[in-house]
Structure formats: structure tokens, C-alpha cells
Write a protein that holds these residues in place. Structure first.
Motif, PDB file in Angstrom:
ATOM      1  N   GLU A  48       0.761  -1.078  -0.345  1.00 15.38           N
ATOM      2  CA  GLU A  48      -0.541   0.335   0.178  1.00 15.38           C
ATOM      3  C   GLU A  48       0.700   1.322   0.512  1.00 15.38           C
ATOM      4  O   GLU A  48       0.542   2.232  -0.851  1.00 15.38           O
ATOM      5  CB  GLU A  48      -0.959   0.124   1.306  1.00 15.38           C
ATOM      6  CG  GLU A  48      -2.382   1.238   0.980  1.00 15.38           C
ATOM      7  CD  GLU A  48      -2.850   1.510   2.601  1.00 15.38           C
ATOM      8  OE1 GLU A  48      -3.610   2.080   2.475  1.00 15.38           O
ATOM      9  OE2 GLU A  48      -3.021   0.535   3.039  1.00 15.38           O
ATOM     10  N   ARG A  49       2.371   1.538   0.616  1.00 16.34           N
ATOM     11  CA  ARG A  49       2.791   2.268   1.157  1.00 16.34           C
ATOM     12  C   ARG A  49       3.531   2.722  -0.299  1.00 16.34           C
ATOM     13  O   ARG A  49       3.598   3.494  -0.835  1.00 16.34           O
ATOM     14  CB  ARG A  49       3.923   2.427   1.983  1.00 16.34           C
ATOM     15  CG  ARG A  49       4.817   3.355   2.064  1.00 16.34           C
ATOM     16  CD  ARG A  49       4.906   4.415   1.716  1.00 16.34           C
ATOM     17  NE  ARG A  49       4.112   4.523   3.671  1.00 16.34           N
ATOM     18  CZ  ARG A  49       5.030   4.413   4.703  1.00 16.34           C
ATOM     19  NH1 ARG A  49       6.607   5.061   4.036  1.00 16.34           N
ATOM     20  NH2 ARG A  49       5.125   4.726   5.399  1.00 16.34           N
ATOM     21  N   ALA A  50       2.854   1.961  -0.956  1.00 16.79           N
ATOM     22  CA  ALA A  50       4.027   1.486  -2.801  1.00 16.79           C
ATOM     23  C   ALA A  50       3.472   2.433  -3.595  1.00 16.79           C
ATOM     24  O   ALA A  50       3.795   3.305  -3.940  1.00 16.79           O
ATOM     25  CB  ALA A  50       5.196   0.638  -3.006  1.00 16.79           C
ATOM     26  N   ARG A  83      14.773  20.375 -13.314  1.00 11.20           N
ATOM     27  CA  ARG A  83      14.387  22.497 -12.148  1.00 11.20           C
ATOM     28  C   ARG A  83      12.691  21.852 -12.802  1.00 11.20           C
ATOM     29  O   ARG A  83      11.769  21.844 -11.386  1.00 11.20           O
ATOM     30  CB  ARG A  83      14.584  23.614 -13.372  1.00 11.20           C
ATOM     31  CG  ARG A  83      16.094  23.550 -12.533  1.00 11.20           C
ATOM     32  CD  ARG A  83      16.901  24.804 -12.945  1.00 11.20           C
ATOM     33  NE  ARG A  83      18.216  25.409 -13.206  1.00 11.20           N
ATOM     34  CZ  ARG A  83      18.127  25.905 -11.685  1.00 11.20           C
ATOM     35  NH1 ARG A  83      18.292  26.126 -11.153  1.00 11.20           N
ATOM     36  NH2 ARG A  83      19.604  25.925 -11.529  1.00 11.20           N
ATOM     37  N   ALA A  84      12.387  22.116 -13.988  1.00 11.74           N
ATOM     38  CA  ALA A  84      10.426  21.674 -14.011  1.00 11.74           C
ATOM     39  C   ALA A  84      10.302  21.006 -12.829  1.00 11.74           C
ATOM     40  O   ALA A  84       8.580  21.530 -11.745  1.00 11.74           O
ATOM     41  CB  ALA A  84      10.212  21.188 -15.149  1.00 11.74           C
ATOM     42  N   ARG A  85      10.565  19.501 -12.603  1.00 17.40           N
ATOM     43  CA  ARG A  85       9.812  18.610 -11.624  1.00 17.40           C
ATOM     44  C   ARG A  85      10.141  19.393 -10.234  1.00 17.40           C
ATOM     45  O   ARG A  85       9.579  18.493  -9.575  1.00 17.40           O
ATOM     46  CB  ARG A  85      10.391  17.126 -12.369  1.00 17.40           C
ATOM     47  CG  ARG A  85      10.035  16.650 -13.440  1.00 17.40           C
ATOM     48  CD  ARG A  85      10.682  14.967 -13.399  1.00 17.40           C
ATOM     49  NE  ARG A  85       9.863  14.644 -12.565  1.00 17.40           N
ATOM     50  CZ  ARG A  85       8.795  12.890 -13.076  1.00 17.40           C
ATOM     51  NH1 ARG A  85       8.238  13.857 -13.600  1.00 17.40           N
ATOM     52  NH2 ARG A  85       8.719  12.466 -12.037  1.00 17.40           N
ATOM     53  N   GLN A  86      11.330  19.080  -9.864  1.00 16.72           N
ATOM     54  CA  GLN A  86      12.001  19.655  -8.963  1.00 16.72           C
ATOM     55  C   GLN A  86      11.190  20.804  -7.714  1.00 16.72           C
ATOM     56  O   GLN A  86      11.130  20.840  -7.041  1.00 16.72           O
ATOM     57  CB  GLN A  86      14.034  20.235  -8.708  1.00 16.72           C
ATOM     58  CG  GLN A  86      14.280  19.322  -9.440  1.00 16.72           C
ATOM     59  CD  GLN A  86      15.864  19.788  -9.258  1.00 16.72           C
ATOM     60  OE1 GLN A  86      16.082  20.530  -8.527  1.00 16.72           O
ATOM     61  NE2 GLN A  86      16.872  19.161  -9.194  1.00 16.72           N
ATOM     62  N   SER A  87      10.542  21.885  -9.076  1.00 11.37           N
ATOM     63  CA  SER A  87       9.607  22.975  -8.186  1.00 11.37           C
ATOM     64  C   SER A  87       7.952  22.455  -7.562  1.00 11.37           C
ATOM     65  O   SER A  87       7.958  23.183  -6.511  1.00 11.37           O
ATOM     66  CB  SER A  87       8.866  23.365  -9.400  1.00 11.37           C
ATOM     67  OG  SER A  87       7.990  22.573 -10.241  1.00 11.37           O
ATOM     68  N   GLY A  88       8.160  20.902  -7.549  1.00 19.56           N
ATOM     69  CA  GLY A  88       7.009  21.003  -6.758  1.00 19.56           C
ATOM     70  C   GLY A  88       7.652  19.870  -5.097  1.00 19.56           C
ATOM     71  O   GLY A  88       7.009  19.141  -4.832  1.00 19.56           O
ATOM     72  N   GLY A  89       8.675  19.899  -5.028  1.00 16.38           N
ATOM     73  CA  GLY A  89       9.586  19.541  -3.927  1.00 16.38           C
ATOM     74  C   GLY A  89       9.336  18.098  -3.967  1.00 16.38           C
ATOM     75  O   GLY A  89       9.839  17.475  -4.889  1.00 16.38           O
ATOM     76  N   GLY A  90      10.305  17.648  -2.643  1.00 14.97           N
ATOM     77  CA  GLY A  90      10.564  16.523  -1.694  1.00 14.97           C
ATOM     78  C   GLY A  90      11.769  16.100  -1.612  1.00 14.97           C
ATOM     79  O   GLY A  90      12.398  16.478  -2.112  1.00 14.97           O
ATOM     80  N   THR A  91      11.806  14.652  -1.314  1.00 12.14           N
ATOM     81  CA  THR A  91      12.808  14.573  -0.705  1.00 12.14           C
ATOM     82  C   THR A  91      13.372  14.013  -2.026  1.00 12.14           C
ATOM     83  O   THR A  91      15.285  13.534  -1.969  1.00 12.14           O
ATOM     84  CB  THR A  91      13.243  13.914   0.114  1.00 12.14           C
ATOM     85  OG1 THR A  91      12.346  12.095   0.429  1.00 12.14           O
ATOM     86  CG2 THR A  91      12.583  14.338   1.374  1.00 12.14           C
ATOM     87  N   GLY A  92      12.828  12.702  -2.995  1.00 12.76           N
ATOM     88  CA  GLY A  92      13.898  11.907  -3.344  1.00 12.76           C
ATOM     89  C   GLY A  92      14.123  10.613  -3.082  1.00 12.76           C
ATOM     90  O   GLY A  92      14.414  10.061  -3.744  1.00 12.76           O
ATOM     91  N   LEU A  93      12.743  10.951  -2.717  1.00 11.03           N
ATOM     92  CA  LEU A  93      13.038   8.884  -1.858  1.00 11.03           C
ATOM     93  C   LEU A  93      11.919   7.674  -2.155  1.00 11.03           C
ATOM     94  O   LEU A  93      11.815   7.111  -1.496  1.00 11.03           O
ATOM     95  CB  LEU A  93      13.304   9.440  -0.216  1.00 11.03           C
ATOM     96  CG  LEU A  93      14.938   9.679   0.344  1.00 11.03           C
ATOM     97  CD1 LEU A  93      14.406   9.820   1.657  1.00 11.03           C
ATOM     98  CD2 LEU A  93      15.043   8.330  -0.100  1.00 11.03           C
ATOM     99  N   GLY A  94      10.659   8.998  -2.792  1.00 13.70           N
ATOM    100  CA  GLY A  94       9.462   8.578  -2.433  1.00 13.70           C
ATOM    101  C   GLY A  94       9.909   7.370  -3.725  1.00 13.70           C
ATOM    102  O   GLY A  94       9.277   6.130  -3.231  1.00 13.70           O
ATOM    103  N   LEU A  95      10.157   7.218  -4.832  1.00 14.31           N
ATOM    104  CA  LEU A  95      10.765   5.751  -6.304  1.00 14.31           C
ATOM    105  C   LEU A  95      11.617   5.262  -5.623  1.00 14.31           C
ATOM    106  O   LEU A  95      11.051   4.116  -5.948  1.00 14.31           O
ATOM    107  CB  LEU A  95      11.236   6.649  -7.320  1.00 14.31           C
ATOM    108  CG  LEU A  95       9.868   7.749  -8.069  1.00 14.31           C
ATOM    109  CD1 LEU A  95       9.754   7.893  -9.299  1.00 14.31           C
ATOM    110  CD2 LEU A  95       8.109   6.465  -8.293  1.00 14.31           C
ATOM    111  N   ALA A  96      12.508   5.143  -4.838  1.00 12.21           N
ATOM    112  CA  ALA A  96      13.180   5.093  -4.239  1.00 12.21           C
ATOM    113  C   ALA A  96      12.496   4.015  -3.333  1.00 12.21           C
ATOM    114  O   ALA A  96      12.876   2.853  -3.852  1.00 12.21           O
ATOM    115  CB  ALA A  96      14.704   5.473  -3.935  1.00 12.21           C
ATOM    116  N   VAL A  97      11.799   4.087  -2.344  1.00 16.96           N
ATOM    117  CA  VAL A  97      11.655   3.483  -1.398  1.00 16.96           C
ATOM    118  C   VAL A  97      10.431   2.718  -2.158  1.00 16.96           C
ATOM    119  O   VAL A  97      10.586   1.178  -2.262  1.00 16.96           O
ATOM    120  CB  VAL A  97       9.798   4.615  -0.337  1.00 16.96           C
ATOM    121  CG1 VAL A  97       9.296   3.089  -0.134  1.00 16.96           C
ATOM    122  CG2 VAL A  97      11.743   5.017   0.475  1.00 16.96           C
ATOM    123  N   VAL A  98      10.088   2.847  -3.180  1.00 19.29           N
ATOM    124  CA  VAL A  98       8.928   1.638  -4.272  1.00 19.29           C
ATOM    125  C   VAL A  98       9.729   0.775  -4.596  1.00 19.29           C
ATOM    126  O   VAL A  98       9.323  -0.539  -4.725  1.00 19.29           O
ATOM    127  CB  VAL A  98       8.544   2.590  -5.372  1.00 19.29           C
ATOM    128  CG1 VAL A  98       7.585   1.869  -6.292  1.00 19.29           C
ATOM    129  CG2 VAL A  98       7.285   3.499  -4.790  1.00 19.29           C
TER     130      VAL A  98
END
Length: 235
Positions: free
Chosen positions: A123-125, A187-202
Motif C-alpha cells: 500500500e505504501r508503494a 528544475r521543472a520537476r524539482q519545483s514540486g518539492g520532495g526528498t527524492g526518496l519516494g520512488l526509491a522506496v517503491v
């Protein structure tokens, strides 16, 4: 009888109040066992010793490990006017360390997690993929969640869960690294913020279940992220 937490905390405060700067530094130091002797553990007030990169004592027998760790502990507990009796901590890697002992039974990393088929992790993924899709899809766009059976030729039955969006998409040069930890693209995607970990967790969740991840994307045409997990088998 077990000591109360308050008693332990009081003992720690007492020791800290008596410790010199050298003793405090020594307690925070962890040399590798090949580079420190029991005498040096006492002399430099060492708090921890490590077996690293397959390092092992003697002929790598249980008795060798017991003798070595007992010697380190005895040295750490020799108290005099210049040394406090503080038991040493011995560190080993989860696999490299435990697997050093001949005849030891060692479970691979995360085998319990993978064998469990943990629904909360799955579910987290899914939530991570949905969050990613929402973040990079403009208002009025579309997001779908798909569930598909894997290839019938796979050794074990797998199911693929995919999240498809009509968002900004990802450049081909970025796609091979998109599941890496802390990796963030243009930069266009970075504007959404985030740590860069979400997809690595998946990716991690998929891999510990014996699955994999996938990505199909084109700039301006959206993305489809997916991961696979074993299909539940009922006796």
C-alpha cells in the motif's frame, strides 16, 4: 533482578560527570578489530570494536570469537584511577559479520520482509506512486491505477501494479536513474518539492518481495510507473 530505567539513567549521569574529554572521545570511537588490541581498548577508553570486511579471529571458530570478545570486555572493565569500567560494544555487519562463524545459519537481508508479502508495504508503494503522479500532473489531467498479471513464463506468478498519468513526463536521459535514492531530475520537476526518496522506496519494497519496477514515459505525454510483487498463493 533487572535494574530500573531510573537506576540506569542515574548510573549514566554519574559516569558522564566523571569522564574526561579523552574518555568521552574514546567511547565514541569504533576501530576495526585488526587495528586495536585489548590493551589499547583500555588505554584509549575505546567504546566499541568492529569486525569489518570479513575480519575474523583465529581459525574463525566460535571459541575464537568468544575468546576475542571476552578479552575486549575484560579490558574495558578494568577500572583504576585513570579508567572507568564501561562494557565494550562489539559490532558486526548483519551478514558479513554473522556469516564469519563457520557453520552459522545466516538469513539473507530482508528475507522475512520478502516472505511476508506485507500488504502495508505494498500500500505504501502504491501511495508513493500516486503522490508522484498527482505532484506532476496539472489540474484537469488524468491518473489511473492498473493491476495486471505478470508474464506466464515467470518462475513465480507475479502481479504488476501501475500508476499512469498524463503529466509532464520524463526525459529519456533521466529515466535510468529515476528510482535511485535522492535523485531528482530537472528544475521543472524539482519545483514540486520532495526528498527524492519516494520512488526509491517503491523499488526497495518491490525488490524485497522478489519483484521489480518499471517506467514508461515521454516528455509532455505522461508517465506510467509500476512495480511487481508475488501473487498470493493459497493452499
Amino acid at each position: 533482578m533487572a535494574r530500573r530505567a531510573s537506576d540506569i539513567e542515574e548510573r549514566v549521569r554519574e559516569l558522564l560527570a566523571r569522564m574526561t574529554l579523552d574518555q568521552k572521545i574514546g567511547q565514541m570511537t569504533q576501530p576495526e578489530r585488526m587495528h586495536v588490541s585489548p590493551d589499547e581498548v583500555k588505554r584509549y577508553h575505546i567504546g566499541s570494536v568492529l569486525s569489518g570486511a570479513g575480519s575474523c579471529p583465529g581459525e574463525n571458530r566460535p571459541a575464537d570469537w568468544v575468546a576475542m570478545t571476552d578479552a575486549y570486555r575484560a579490558a574495558s572493565m578494568e577500572e583504576d584511577e585513570d579508567h572507568l569500567a564501561i562494557p565494550i560494544l562489539y559490532g558486526v555487519d548483519a551478514v558479513h559479520g554473522n556469516a564469519n562463524v563457520l557453520g552459522a545459519t545466516v538469513f539473507p537481508h530482508n528475507i522475512g520482509l520478502g516472505a511476508a508479502g506485507d500488504p502495508e508495504l505494498v500500500e505504501r508503494a502504491v501511495l508513493n506512486l500516486l503522490h508522484n503522479a498527482v505532484k506532476f500532473t496539472d489540474e484537469g489531467g488524468a491518473i489511473e491505477v492498473l493491476c495486471e498479471f505478470g508474464d506466464a513464463a515467470d518462475p513465480a506468478p507475479m502481479v504488476w501494479i501501475r500508476v499512469r498519468d498524463t503529466g509532464i513526463g520524463i526525459e529519456p536521459a533521466e529515466q535510468s536513474r529515476i528510482f535511485q535514492r535522492f535523485y531528482r531530475v530537472d528544475r521543472a520537476r524539482q519545483s514540486g518539492g520532495g526528498t527524492g526518496l519516494g520512488l526509491a522506496v517503491v523499488r526497495h519494497i518491490a525488490e524485497v518481495h522478489g519483484g521489480a519496477v518499471s517506467l514508461e514515459s515521454a516528455p509532455g505525454r505522461g508517465s506510467t510507473f509500476g512495480f511487481s510483487v508475488p501473487l498470493a498463493q493459497h493452499a
